[in-house]
Write a protein that holds these residues in place. Structure first.
Motif, PDB file in Angstrom:
ATOM      1  N   THR A   1    -100.648 -38.647   6.310  1.00 27.03           N
ATOM      2  CA  THR A   1     -99.643 -38.183   7.265  1.00 27.03           C
ATOM      3  C   THR A   1    -100.277 -37.661   8.553  1.00 27.03           C
ATOM      4  OG1 THR A   1     -99.626 -35.986   6.244  1.00 27.03           O
ATOM      5  CG2 THR A   1     -98.010 -37.589   5.434  1.00 27.03           C
ATOM      6  N   LEU A   2    -101.599 -37.759   8.667  1.00 24.93           N
ATOM      7  CA  LEU A   2    -102.264 -37.288   9.885  1.00 24.93           C
ATOM      8  C   LEU A   2    -101.972 -38.260  11.017  1.00 24.93           C
ATOM      9  CD1 LEU A   2    -104.178 -35.386  11.396  1.00 24.93           C
ATOM     10  CD2 LEU A   2    -106.091 -36.742  10.508  1.00 24.93           C
ATOM     11  N   THR A   3    -101.400 -37.741  12.081  1.00 24.17           N
ATOM     12  CA  THR A   3    -100.971 -38.546  13.225  1.00 24.17           C
ATOM     13  C   THR A   3    -101.657 -38.028  14.473  1.00 24.17           C
ATOM     14  OG1 THR A   3     -98.815 -38.803  12.167  1.00 24.17           O
ATOM     15  CG2 THR A   3     -98.916 -39.299  14.518  1.00 24.17           C
ATOM     16  N   TRP A   4    -102.151 -38.953  15.317  1.00 24.70           N
ATOM     17  CA  TRP A   4    -102.824 -38.544  16.550  1.00 24.70           C
ATOM     18  C   TRP A   4    -101.934 -38.843  17.748  1.00 24.70           C
ATOM     19  CZ3 TRP A   4    -107.197 -35.696  16.597  1.00 24.70           C
ATOM     20  CH2 TRP A   4    -107.916 -35.620  15.396  1.00 24.70           C
ATOM     21  N   PHE A   5    -101.806 -37.858  18.605  1.00 22.43           N
ATOM     22  CA  PHE A   5    -101.045 -37.998  19.844  1.00 22.43           C
ATOM     23  C   PHE A   5    -102.014 -37.837  21.001  1.00 22.43           C
ATOM     24  CE2 PHE A   5     -97.847 -37.811  22.944  1.00 22.43           C
ATOM     25  CZ  PHE A   5     -98.048 -36.709  23.756  1.00 22.43           C
ATOM     26  N   VAL A   6    -102.075 -38.825  21.884  1.00 21.59           N
ATOM     27  CA  VAL A   6    -102.954 -38.743  23.051  1.00 21.59           C
ATOM     28  C   VAL A   6    -102.251 -37.894  24.095  1.00 21.59           C
ATOM     29  CG1 VAL A   6    -104.148 -40.010  24.867  1.00 21.59           C
ATOM     30  CG2 VAL A   6    -103.979 -40.992  22.568  1.00 21.59           C
TER      31      VAL A   6
ATOM     32  N   PRO B   1     -91.587 -35.378  16.165  1.00 23.36           N
ATOM     33  CA  PRO B   1     -92.349 -36.327  15.355  1.00 23.36           C
ATOM     34  C   PRO B   1     -93.354 -37.151  16.174  1.00 23.36           C
ATOM     35  CG  PRO B   1     -90.084 -37.093  15.644  1.00 23.36           C
ATOM     36  CD  PRO B   1     -90.159 -35.736  16.260  1.00 23.36           C
ATOM     37  N   GLU B   2     -93.228 -37.131  17.504  1.00 29.46           N
ATOM     38  CA  GLU B   2     -94.158 -37.898  18.332  1.00 29.46           C
ATOM     39  C   GLU B   2     -95.425 -37.116  18.665  1.00 29.46           C
ATOM     40  OE1 GLU B   2     -91.912 -40.876  17.802  1.00 29.46           O
ATOM     41  OE2 GLU B   2     -93.725 -41.113  19.017  1.00 29.46           O
ATOM     42  N   CYS B   3     -95.266 -35.825  18.972  1.00 23.21           N
ATOM     43  CA  CYS B   3     -96.422 -35.048  19.415  1.00 23.21           C
ATOM     44  C   CYS B   3     -96.737 -33.849  18.517  1.00 23.21           C
ATOM     45  CB  CYS B   3     -96.234 -34.551  20.852  1.00 23.21           C
ATOM     46  SG  CYS B   3     -94.931 -33.308  21.066  1.00 23.21           S
TER      47      CYS B   3
ATOM     48  N   ARG C   1    -104.491 -35.067  19.990  1.00 18.82           N
ATOM     49  CA  ARG C   1    -104.140 -33.990  19.071  1.00 18.82           C
ATOM     50  C   ARG C   1    -103.659 -34.540  17.745  1.00 18.82           C
ATOM     51  NH1 ARG C   1    -103.507 -29.268  22.365  1.00 18.82           N
ATOM     52  NH2 ARG C   1    -103.933 -29.859  24.528  1.00 18.82           N
ATOM     53  N   GLY C   2    -104.254 -34.033  16.674  1.00 17.24           N
ATOM     54  CA  GLY C   2    -103.882 -34.488  15.344  1.00 17.24           C
ATOM     55  C   GLY C   2    -102.941 -33.507  14.676  1.00 17.24           C
TER      56      GLY C   2
END
Lengths: 142, 134
Positions: free
Chosen positions: B55-60, A69-71, B67-68
């Protein structure tokens, strides 16, 4: 035993492959999930140990998918329908260094793969119809 | 207009697909995020317009990119460099119709493992090729 982790490191797994082989699934769902084929190996039953927070989503009558759920890294595809295949877990090759050294032996839903790209080399393939025929009794929960 | 969506449909977006074709990134991060093989991406000509993005989540994932993904289904959807207005690389399989997209190039091929190869003969560019702008 092989140790793997997701992109952010939040989920860590150890697992024993059921056999020395990976499969690549080109179905619409696996491709939407991963962008290309979802490449995985089957976990030896009971061998998968997971550390970290995992999110799952039921994506069909017979299976669920787990991800971080984090990445957002895909973790595994698991058969949930009752039957002899219930619990079978296909663990994402990408979690492991060099895909745990396992060879790519099978491509499934090969007829759903876009024509614009292909893996090099010869290996066993199965069409959607062949997969459905082989696994339909389990898929329908018989 | 070309409409794309994640696996569960919670993230929906549209734009005009560039005729550029598919770029496959074989770097370790993309392979971890993409299930094992490369992240296979296309681009829009004029940016992404979201129809639903709760629900779009961004991860650096590094200093170079983020990354989305959909927090509901985990679909790996977008890669973009930091900064406003940067071009977004879009999961080619977010589009129900593959539009006959062909391979355009492979990047970060110096990170590509031995257990797979692609059959096309489009250009292969290393990290240095890409970052050095060659």
């Amino acid at each position: 035993m092989h140790t793997g982790k997701c992109l952010c490191g939040g989920v860590r797994v150890t697992v024993e492959p059921a056999r020395a082989a990976m499969s690549a699934c080109h179905c619409d769902m696996c491709r939407a999930w991963s962008s290309g084929a979802f490449v995985a190996f089957e976990a030896a039953p009971g061998s998968l140990k997971v550390d970290g927070k995992v999110k799952t989503i039921t994506t069909s009558e017979w299976a669920e998918r787990a991800f971080c759920p984090e990445c957002g890294s895909p973790l595994w595809y698991r058969i949930t329908a009752p039957g002899p295949m219930q619990g079978q877990t296909q663990v994402a090759a990408g979690l492991f260094q060099n895909a745990a050294g396992l060879p790519l032996k099978l491509e499934v839903y090969i007829d759903r793969k876009p024509r614009g790209y292909a893996f090099e080399g010869e290996r066993r393939t199965m069409t959607e119809a062949e997969v459905t025929t082989a696994y339909a009794p389990q898929a329908k929960g018989e | 207009m070309d409409h794309g969506r994640c696996l569960c449909g919670a993230v929906r977006f549209h734009g005009k697909l560039s005729p550029r074709g598919i770029g496959a990134c074989h770097c370790g991060q993309c392979r971890r995020w993409g299930g094992g093989g490369p992240f296979m991406a296309v681009r829009f000509e004029n940016g992404v317009t979201f129809d639903a993005d709760e629900t779009l989540t961004w991860f650096v994932s590094s200093e170079h990119g983020e990354r989305g993904f959909c927090s509901r289904c985990g679909s790996s959807l977008f890669w973009r460099a930091p900064g406003a207005g940067t071009e977004v690389a879009i999961n080619v399989s977010a589009f129900p119709d593959d539009h006959g997209q062909q391979m355009h190039e492979h990047i970060w091929v110096d990170d590509q493992p031995d257990w797979y190869a692609f059959a096309d003969d489009t250009p292969r560019r290393t990290a240095a090729d890409v970052m050095g702008g060659t």
